[in-house]
Design a protein around this motif. Sequence first.
Motif, PDB file in Angstrom:
ATOM      1  N   LEU A  56     -53.256 -23.491 -15.239  1.00 57.75           N
ATOM      2  CA  LEU A  56     -53.821 -23.002 -16.500  1.00 57.75           C
ATOM      3  C   LEU A  56     -54.722 -21.792 -16.286  1.00 57.75           C
ATOM      4  N   GLU A  57     -55.399 -21.726 -15.147  1.00 61.57           N
ATOM      5  CA  GLU A  57     -56.199 -20.541 -14.838  1.00 61.57           C
ATOM      6  C   GLU A  57     -55.293 -19.321 -14.624  1.00 61.57           C
ATOM      7  N   ILE A  58     -54.166 -19.528 -13.959  1.00 62.64           N
ATOM      8  CA  ILE A  58     -53.193 -18.440 -13.794  1.00 62.64           C
ATOM      9  C   ILE A  58     -52.717 -17.954 -15.160  1.00 62.64           C
ATOM     10  N   LEU A  59     -52.354 -18.888 -16.033  1.00 60.03           N
ATOM     11  CA  LEU A  59     -51.877 -18.520 -17.366  1.00 60.03           C
ATOM     12  C   LEU A  59     -52.960 -17.819 -18.177  1.00 60.03           C
ATOM     13  N   LYS A  60     -54.215 -18.260 -18.029  1.00 58.95           N
ATOM     14  CA  LYS A  60     -55.299 -17.615 -18.756  1.00 58.95           C
ATOM     15  C   LYS A  60     -55.449 -16.156 -18.330  1.00 58.95           C
ATOM     16  N   ARG A  61     -55.338 -15.904 -17.047  1.00 58.54           N
ATOM     17  CA  ARG A  61     -55.481 -14.522 -16.573  1.00 58.54           C
ATOM     18  C   ARG A  61     -54.285 -13.662 -16.986  1.00 58.54           C
ATOM     19  N   ILE A  62     -53.129 -14.265 -17.021  1.00 57.17           N
ATOM     20  CA  ILE A  62     -51.966 -13.541 -17.549  1.00 57.17           C
ATOM     21  C   ILE A  62     -52.184 -13.223 -19.025  1.00 57.17           C
ATOM     22  N   SER A  63     -52.666 -14.206 -19.777  1.00 57.12           N
ATOM     23  CA  SER A  63     -52.920 -14.010 -21.203  1.00 57.12           C
ATOM     24  C   SER A  63     -53.918 -12.881 -21.434  1.00 57.12           C
ATOM     25  N   ASP A  64     -54.948 -12.803 -20.601  1.00 59.90           N
ATOM     26  CA  ASP A  64     -55.943 -11.745 -20.749  1.00 59.90           C
ATOM     27  C   ASP A  64     -55.328 -10.357 -20.585  1.00 59.90           C
ATOM     28  N   ARG A  65     -54.186 -10.294 -19.914  1.00 59.59           N
ATOM     29  CA  ARG A  65     -53.526  -9.000 -19.666  1.00 59.59           C
ATOM     30  C   ARG A  65     -52.227  -8.881 -20.453  1.00 59.59           C
ATOM     31  N   THR A  66     -52.187  -9.548 -21.612  1.00 61.46           N
ATOM     32  CA  THR A  66     -50.970  -9.569 -22.425  1.00 61.46           C
ATOM     33  C   THR A  66     -50.487  -8.167 -22.784  1.00 61.46           C
ATOM     34  N   HIS A  67     -51.388  -7.255 -23.109  1.00 61.00           N
ATOM     35  CA  HIS A  67     -50.962  -5.894 -23.461  1.00 61.00           C
ATOM     36  C   HIS A  67     -50.306  -5.187 -22.276  1.00 61.00           C
ATOM     37  N   GLU A  68     -50.840  -5.383 -21.084  1.00 61.36           N
ATOM     38  CA  GLU A  68     -50.214  -4.795 -19.899  1.00 61.36           C
ATOM     39  C   GLU A  68     -48.822  -5.393 -19.684  1.00 61.36           C
ATOM     40  N   PHE A  69     -48.724  -6.711 -19.798  1.00 59.99           N
ATOM     41  CA  PHE A  69     -47.434  -7.368 -19.633  1.00 59.99           C
ATOM     42  C   PHE A  69     -46.442  -6.927 -20.703  1.00 59.99           C
ATOM     43  N   ALA A  70     -46.920  -6.668 -21.916  1.00 56.43           N
ATOM     44  CA  ALA A  70     -46.028  -6.232 -22.992  1.00 56.43           C
ATOM     45  C   ALA A  70     -45.303  -4.949 -22.606  1.00 56.43           C
ATOM     46  N   HIS A  71     -46.030  -3.986 -22.049  1.00 53.84           N
ATOM     47  CA  HIS A  71     -45.384  -2.744 -21.617  1.00 53.84           C
ATOM     48  C   HIS A  71     -44.439  -2.988 -20.458  1.00 53.84           C
ATOM     49  N   ALA A  72     -44.827  -3.884 -19.535  1.00 54.59           N
ATOM     50  CA  ALA A  72     -43.953  -4.186 -18.403  1.00 54.59           C
ATOM     51  C   ALA A  72     -42.657  -4.846 -18.865  1.00 54.59           C
ATOM     52  N   VAL A  73     -42.754  -5.765 -19.822  1.00 51.45           N
ATOM     53  CA  VAL A  73     -41.554  -6.426 -20.350  1.00 51.45           C
ATOM     54  C   VAL A  73     -40.723  -5.437 -21.161  1.00 51.45           C
ATOM     55  N   MET A  74     -41.378  -4.651 -21.998  1.00 51.36           N
ATOM     56  CA  MET A  74     -40.668  -3.650 -22.820  1.00 51.36           C
ATOM     57  C   MET A  74     -39.833  -2.717 -21.944  1.00 51.36           C
ATOM     58  N   HIS A  75     -40.443  -2.221 -20.865  1.00 55.16           N
ATOM     59  CA  HIS A  75     -39.779  -1.186 -20.070  1.00 55.16           C
ATOM     60  C   HIS A  75     -38.900  -1.740 -18.959  1.00 55.16           C
ATOM     61  N   THR A  76     -38.693  -3.033 -18.932  1.00 49.12           N
ATOM     62  CA  THR A  76     -37.688  -3.606 -18.036  1.00 49.12           C
ATOM     63  C   THR A  76     -36.576  -4.302 -18.817  1.00 49.12           C
ATOM     64  N   SER A  77     -36.895  -4.814 -20.012  1.00 45.38           N
ATOM     65  CA  SER A  77     -35.907  -5.564 -20.794  1.00 45.38           C
ATOM     66  C   SER A  77     -35.292  -4.751 -21.925  1.00 45.38           C
ATOM     67  N   GLY A  78     -36.008  -3.718 -22.411  1.00 46.26           N
ATOM     68  CA  GLY A  78     -35.553  -2.987 -23.583  1.00 46.26           C
ATOM     69  C   GLY A  78     -36.010  -3.596 -24.890  1.00 46.26           C
TER      70      GLY A  78
END
Length: 563
Positions: free
Chosen positions: A122-144
């Motif tokens: 859950l701590e891992i997921l919380k830190r991922i959640s805190d960086r949701t905007h960064e992950f959004a760009h990473a997912v956008m630019h790898t998945s389309g």
Amino acid sequence: MAAELTAHDLIARHRPTLDQALEAIRTRAYWSPHPEHPKAYGEQGSLDAAAGKAAFDAVLGTRLDLGQPGTDDWVGGEVSPYGIELGVTYPHPDLDVLLPAMKAGQRAWRDAGAETRAVVCLEILKRISDRTHEFAHAVMHTSGQAFMMALQAGGPHAQDRGLEAVAYAYVEQVRTPDAAEWTKPQGKRDPLALTKRFTPVPRGIGLVIGCNTFPTWNGYPGLFASLATGNAVLVKPHPHAVLPLALTVRIAREVLTEAGFDPNLVALAAERPGEGIAKTLATRPEIRIIDYTGSTSFGDWLEANARQAQVYTEKAGVNTVVVESTDDYKGMLSNLAFSLSLYSGQMCTTPQNLLIPRDGIRTDEGHKTFDEVTADLARAVDGLLGDDARANALLGAIVNPDVKARLEAAAGLGEVALASREITNPDFPGAVVRTPVIVKLDGAKPDAEAAYMSECFGPVSFAVAVDSVADAVELLRRTVREKGAMTVGAYTTDPEAERAVEEVCLEEAAQLSLNLTGGVYVNQTAAFSDFHGSGGNPAANAALTDGAFVANRFRVVEVRRQA
């Protein structure tokens, strides 16, 4: 290095969230701790939109050194479907070094217990959640995926599925008590007495084989299910979608280190172009669990050849909607139009076959012929996507040339009810953006069957004319049984037709949505409530997420002592 996060700290921080997740999977009611709205981020340590974009930009063109052992090369080459070269390089593993290093930390991780493992996850997921905007760009630019979908599906919805897997893993592990005092009466003799201890033990190393279209959403359930049940996890991303999972691995390694565990419990295996490292990994004796999303052919290969591992696969299916009648014709058309268009149909849950009686259907606007239904649906899609800005926000980009080729070939399979058109994305001129094609087929003609009985992944749908609702139901049954389906939909006001469709789905184990005319769509599922797939038809041998998805990732070992 001294631990910075104690188990006590993590339990105090995350046990309330775990308890809410446990309640949610019990009641199946709506709940999510991860906000969907972009403006919800930016407080309490999370990155807002600008900071997330800056973090994404900062990683472009860099070497993502995870500090893991056995790195013998640096590999990369991701190109965004929006036309940007990411330029990130990742560690390539020497498996003979990395895999033993991953096993070394499993004893302490096993001995930590189910609760500690859960709150570390859950701590891992919380830190991922805190960086949701960064992950959004990473997912956008790898998945389309378009940005908003990448933020929601690649962020909070993926995080929800990861948390859901942790909750199920915890439930299954604590089902058996840690210890028991066992006494058996012996009549006049002294009773037999034993002290018994029961320990959940991991199978070994879990392998997550990522997919191109939903790297986090499809990757997180297996990753967190295996980690929460005591296994080390090696993440092998799709070579075109490495970044989101590499960032995930980096965060997981940081948290494990701070919590006093071996960071090598989670590692990345990026591959050279054309290397096919997944086959090599899948048959290594150290790999005891495999999670895979992708083509049927490789999923079948894994199930047949990775005999030493417990294999969970999500493969291709032919999703079907039966259209018999409706009391909300406009709502039905609007709902279907959105379902066919979202992310250019590049979802494993997107409807492909629309089974419509050739004599037409009953509606609140009167009788509609087969041709009228298909023409009206085409107009609904055109209306939805008529504005290019709105179309880009819904469609995203075509993820690879194979999808584009299938889309272009589909027009030659039958009569085109809706032609696909090209759309320019002003922000990303290199993106390939296409609207869906709808092709009319006669279900009674053998030459049409080859088209509608095969998955045509992408923005392609077939309006299939059938003789009756009974024929539609039987074709539905055959499709699910032979080809599998992640989703089934139906529109009907006839109780008998509804019962017939429902019975097929119960017998063939397919998830069914009835008469959706509002803001819920057949190709969307909610974590903690909806099951994604069933594990009971050829489209997938597991469901996200249920007890069966986690229970066989560990075994319970008993130690008995004379009392």
